[in-house]
Design an enzyme around this catalytic site. Structure first.
Site, PDB file in Angstrom:
ATOM      1  N   VAL A  52      11.879   7.560   9.782  1.00  0.00           N
ATOM      2  CA  VAL A  52      13.099   7.107   9.133  1.00  0.00           C
ATOM      3  C   VAL A  52      13.636   8.185   8.195  1.00  0.00           C
ATOM      4  O   VAL A  52      14.852   8.289   7.994  1.00  0.00           O
ATOM      5  CB  VAL A  52      12.856   5.781   8.383  1.00  0.00           C
ATOM      6  CG1 VAL A  52      14.100   5.339   7.624  1.00  0.00           C
ATOM      7  CG2 VAL A  52      12.436   4.698   9.368  1.00  0.00           C
ATOM      8  N   TYR A 139       2.717  -0.985  -3.505  1.00  0.00           N
ATOM      9  CA  TYR A 139       3.534  -1.504  -2.410  1.00  0.00           C
ATOM     10  C   TYR A 139       4.716  -2.301  -2.947  1.00  0.00           C
ATOM     11  O   TYR A 139       5.876  -2.070  -2.568  1.00  0.00           O
ATOM     12  CB  TYR A 139       2.658  -2.365  -1.499  1.00  0.00           C
ATOM     13  CG  TYR A 139       3.416  -3.200  -0.497  1.00  0.00           C
ATOM     14  CD1 TYR A 139       4.228  -2.601   0.464  1.00  0.00           C
ATOM     15  CD2 TYR A 139       3.319  -4.584  -0.509  1.00  0.00           C
ATOM     16  CE1 TYR A 139       4.927  -3.373   1.389  1.00  0.00           C
ATOM     17  CE2 TYR A 139       4.003  -5.365   0.407  1.00  0.00           C
ATOM     18  CZ  TYR A 139       4.804  -4.752   1.353  1.00  0.00           C
ATOM     19  OH  TYR A 139       5.491  -5.522   2.267  1.00  0.00           O
ATOM     20  N   ARG A 282      -9.704  -6.810  -4.169  1.00  0.00           N
ATOM     21  CA  ARG A 282      -8.913  -5.617  -3.924  1.00  0.00           C
ATOM     22  C   ARG A 282      -7.964  -5.407  -5.101  1.00  0.00           C
ATOM     23  O   ARG A 282      -7.384  -6.378  -5.607  1.00  0.00           O
ATOM     24  CB  ARG A 282      -8.096  -5.752  -2.638  1.00  0.00           C
ATOM     25  CG  ARG A 282      -8.924  -5.835  -1.385  1.00  0.00           C
ATOM     26  CD  ARG A 282      -8.064  -5.920  -0.139  1.00  0.00           C
ATOM     27  NE  ARG A 282      -7.170  -7.068  -0.170  1.00  0.00           N
ATOM     28  CZ  ARG A 282      -6.428  -7.457   0.852  1.00  0.00           C
ATOM     29  NH1 ARG A 282      -6.477  -6.763   1.990  1.00  0.00           N
ATOM     30  NH2 ARG A 282      -5.639  -8.508   0.760  1.00  0.00           N
TER      31      ARG A 282
END
Length: 324
Positions: A52, A139, A282
């Site tokens: 991209v 993220y 996590r």
């Protein structure tokens, strides 16, 4: 319409591409195949292997695109904490390159694949689109940065966009021709396909990341949405874009299932017993996330048709048993 779909080899991108083709749109898929192969790109879509970041090579003024649906990017929240540079490059830098290419090419409609991770640890539930955004992982940070960039582009360039904030997408899409589109991430990080691997004996045991969260059973609670429901929302969003406006919609069922509840649903559907080992939490995993999608229902006319976790797991199980 002639549509450009980035990340169209992935789980969500391929499913939406299939639906767009079924609706008689012309679709060009762009994917670099860094985390997928090309097996799930639907027949009938043109395919260009490209990052991209280099989208300006094909997104040019005379290409004739009417809109872009942008799915390409990295999605593993845990990985983003260890390799933030990968996520800032593939999620944010690439998206800015796409926005600039769209502006140069005169393409003024965008549907963006955003995420519930922008909210972080919620102060109250269910999450609504006006809930505070405070990501707890890289993220979520990268996706929120793109959402904010899109807002500025819609203000400056009479650009129109809709961001769809996904909660946990799962299941598999029945294409109606004997084929299904399901999860084929590499590496795989999602609970349902990993637990299905354990049910099939492909791995020795399933690793549950954390059993000491402040929830009823100590495991994370998430809102699971069927891929078919999620994909259908993108076609509705495509028809609802207005110049100079950036709208945001949550896509979820409004129901929270704990990781242990999902594991029990998998055992019920598969009839398999498998070992569950407890692993450390996590980094960047909030304890509880589930959505209100009332705005999507009110403004897009979208309502989930497959909210039952057993239906979601059954479709994932049907797909997961197919040869790899």
């Amino acid at each position: 319409m002639k549509l450009l779909v980035t990340g169209g080899a992935g789980f969500v991108g391929a499913t939406v591409t299939r639906m767009l083709l079924d609706a008689c749109h012309e679709v060009v898929v762009v994917d670099d195949l860094s985390r997928n192969d090309d097996r799930q790109i639907p027949d009938g879509a043109a395919f260009v292997r490209l990052r991209v970041q280099d989208i300006a090579e094909i997104l040019v003024p005379d290409a004739g695109f009417d809109a872009v649906l942008h799915f390409a990017g990295l999605i593993a929240a845990g990985e983003s904490m260890h390799h933030p540079e990968w996520h800032w490059d593939n999620n944010t830098r690439a998206s800015l390159a796409l926005l600039d290419a769209m502006r140069t090419a005169g393409v003024g409609k965008l549907v963006f694949s955003s995420t519930a991770a922008v909210y972080g640890e919620p102060a109250e539930l269910p999450l609504v689109e006006t809930s505070p955004t405070n990501p707890v992982n890289t993220y979520g940070d990268t996706k929120l940065a793109v959402d904010r960039a899109i807002t500025t582009y819609t203000r400056a360039f009479e650009f129109g966009a809709i961001s769809l904030r996904y909660f946990n997408v799962a299941g598999a899409h029945d294409c109606g021709d004997g084929t299904m589109i399901g999860e084929r991430h590499d590496p795989e990080t999602h609970l349902i396909p990993l637990a299905l691997d354990a049910a099939l004996g492909r791995v020795d045991k399933f690793a549950l990341f954390g059993d000491d969260y402040p929830t009823a059973d100590g495991s994370c609670v998430r809102d699971y949405i069927h891929i078919t429901d999620l994909a259908r929302a993108h076609l509705l969003a495509l028809e609802a874009i207005h110049p100079g406006e950036h709208k945001v919609y949550n896509l979820g069922n409004g129901i929270g299932f704990s990781n242990l509840q999902v594991i029990e649903a998998i055992r019920e559907v598969t009839g398999a017993e498998f070992e569950v080992g407890i692993a450390p939490r996590r980094p960047g995993d909030p304890a509880t996330l589930y959505a209100s999608s009332e705005r999507a229902h009110r403004e897009l006319g979208w309502t989930p048709e497959y909210p039952d976790i057993l239906d979601i797991v059954r479709d994932a199980w049907q797909f997961h048993q197919q040869p790899r």
